[in-house]
Design an enzyme around this catalytic site. Sequence first.
Site, PDB file in Angstrom:
ATOM      1  N   LYS A 137       3.282  63.739  11.988  1.00 28.19           N
ATOM      2  CA  LYS A 137       2.917  65.118  12.301  1.00 28.19           C
ATOM      3  C   LYS A 137       1.873  65.634  11.301  1.00 28.19           C
ATOM      4  CE  LYS A 137       6.074  64.292  15.365  1.00 28.19           C
ATOM      5  NZ  LYS A 137       7.481  64.638  15.179  1.00 28.19           N
ATOM      6  N   TYR A 144      15.803  68.510  15.820  1.00 26.87           N
ATOM      7  CA  TYR A 144      14.903  67.642  16.588  1.00 26.87           C
ATOM      8  C   TYR A 144      15.727  66.763  17.535  1.00 26.87           C
ATOM      9  CZ  TYR A 144      11.540  63.975  17.637  1.00 26.87           C
ATOM     10  OH  TYR A 144      10.738  63.072  18.282  1.00 26.87           O
ATOM     11  N   ARG A 186       6.796  42.530   4.356  1.00 23.80           N
ATOM     12  CA  ARG A 186       7.896  43.400   4.784  1.00 23.80           C
ATOM     13  C   ARG A 186       8.496  44.079   3.551  1.00 23.80           C
ATOM     14  NH1 ARG A 186      12.544  41.183   5.475  1.00 23.80           N
ATOM     15  NH2 ARG A 186      11.796  39.413   6.693  1.00 23.80           N
ATOM     16  N   ASP A 206      14.967  67.594   6.518  1.00 23.80           N
ATOM     17  CA  ASP A 206      13.813  67.161   7.308  1.00 23.80           C
ATOM     18  C   ASP A 206      12.723  68.217   7.087  1.00 23.80           C
ATOM     19  OD1 ASP A 206      11.901  66.665   9.280  1.00 23.80           O
ATOM     20  OD2 ASP A 206      13.380  65.878  10.699  1.00 23.80           O
TER      21      ASP A 206
HETATM   22  C1  LIG Z   1       8.732  64.018  15.340  1.00 20.50           C
HETATM   23  C2  LIG Z   1       9.876  64.389  14.511  1.00 20.50           C
HETATM   24  C3  LIG Z   1      10.776  63.423  14.046  1.00 20.50           C
HETATM   25  C4  LIG Z   1      10.672  61.961  14.461  1.00 20.50           C
HETATM   26  O1  LIG Z   1       9.537  61.359  13.927  1.00 20.50           O
HETATM   27  P1  LIG Z   1       8.752  60.129  14.621  1.00 20.50           P
HETATM   28  O2  LIG Z   1       7.645  59.869  13.680  1.00 20.50           O
HETATM   29  O3  LIG Z   1       8.317  60.605  15.976  1.00 20.50           O
HETATM   30  O4  LIG Z   1       9.723  59.004  14.730  1.00 20.50           O
HETATM   31  C5  LIG Z   1      11.808  63.841  13.228  1.00 20.50           C
HETATM   32  N1  LIG Z   1      11.952  65.137  12.863  1.00 20.50           N
HETATM   33  C6  LIG Z   1      11.108  66.094  13.292  1.00 20.50           C
HETATM   34  C7  LIG Z   1      11.315  67.499  12.849  1.00 20.50           C
HETATM   35  C8  LIG Z   1      10.048  65.764  14.128  1.00 20.50           C
HETATM   36  O5  LIG Z   1       9.220  66.715  14.553  1.00 20.50           O
END
Ligand SMILES: *Cc1c(COP(=O)(O)O)cnc(C)c1O
Length: 381
Positions: free
Chosen positions: A195, A98, A46, A170
């Site tokens: 992504k 998001y 962890r 982000d």
């Molecule tokens: C998908 C997404 C998230 C969240 O990420 P997860 O891996 O699904 O928890 C946060 N910000 C953006 C812009 C996203 O597209």
Amino acid sequence: MRFGTKVIHAGLHADPATGAIMTPIYQTSTYKQIAPNEHKGYAYARTSNPTRTALQDNIAALENANYGIAFASGMAAIDAVSRLLKPGDEIIANSDLYGGTYRLLVNCLAPYGIKMHFIPINEASDVKPYLNDQTKLLWIETPSNPLLSIIDIKSIADLLKDHEAYLAVDNTFATPFLQNPLDLGADIVVHSATKYLGGHSDVIIGVVAVNDESIKDRLTFLQKSAGAVPGPMDCFLTLRGIKTLVVRMQRHCENATHIAHFLDNHPKVNKVFWPGLSTHPNHHIAAKQMKNFGGMLSFTLHNDTLEAAIKLMANTEIFSLAESLGGVESLIGHPASMTHAAIPTNERQKIGVLDSLIRLSIGIEDYNDLIEDLSQALDKL
Ligand SMILES: *Cc1c(COP(=O)(O)O)cnc(C)c1O
């Protein structure tokens, strides 16, 4: 090392035990110690795992950061950043956000006495009226989800120079290939590596990159204390995906260029949201802070109804109706009922997420097939 080399080599070393070129998947929860608390840097998984370390070092290099910290998902990464705050603190965030981030901030963080301001943000002047001594975090997404709005990162970083607030970006939509927020003055970069970084729709994982040692220490402490860590297999898959990030992003951008122009000229399409179009209100900012304009795009129909949007999505054959984005395959989605359903209807419409808004994650297929697919689906409306 240049970016195209970093994605393949940065932070990675041949395995000392065998010489294996690919970072091994250290599928272990614990490590043999030489004497009590005397070990080779790894005591319990962890806290740390060599496959995760390799990923963290690689991410740090891609974002020109001193440190990378990996989490079990993008949301776990955002949650950790949100825990840098304490009751009484305030957050300013762009309203076009998001849906999961909005949900986390409003439903999980606000009850602990942290105040949110969701506002439309283009540049520093939009933020100024909301900034006060309690402001501890500016949270921005650029390009934003789902309207592909663009925020001038450097202007906001400059504004915050005299304030004790962190600027977190982000960077999921842009990827570190197109945009490096730390270089523009941000303090924290977050990715849903689920992504584009992973790139193959086969893993859920998140990463944070920072330069400041005290922020790194706190996030690493949260990583081991709260325990939202990615498994070694997930770290391996992400490292493997990152190796082709440059070639994938080049193709995503090229395909998006063709599709944006096709949609922009289509009689049934009302508005196309893609920062590469010269008609995008902040095209000039995108051109300044990004290398290219990315593979995410959204559009509305002249027939702005739920029915028309649903019909279009039912008729695409190559574009699959699905949540998520950033994989090699093209996806089509409906923010109002899918990714952004957590935002109340009136809030949603206020920020421009209309009923006919359709979001595309443009894959790396042959763009002619993608255009033909959209064309036949639009013809059926
Ligand atoms: C998908 C997404 C998230 C969240 O990420 P997860 O891996 O699904 O928890 C946060 N910000 C953006 C812009 C996203 O597209």
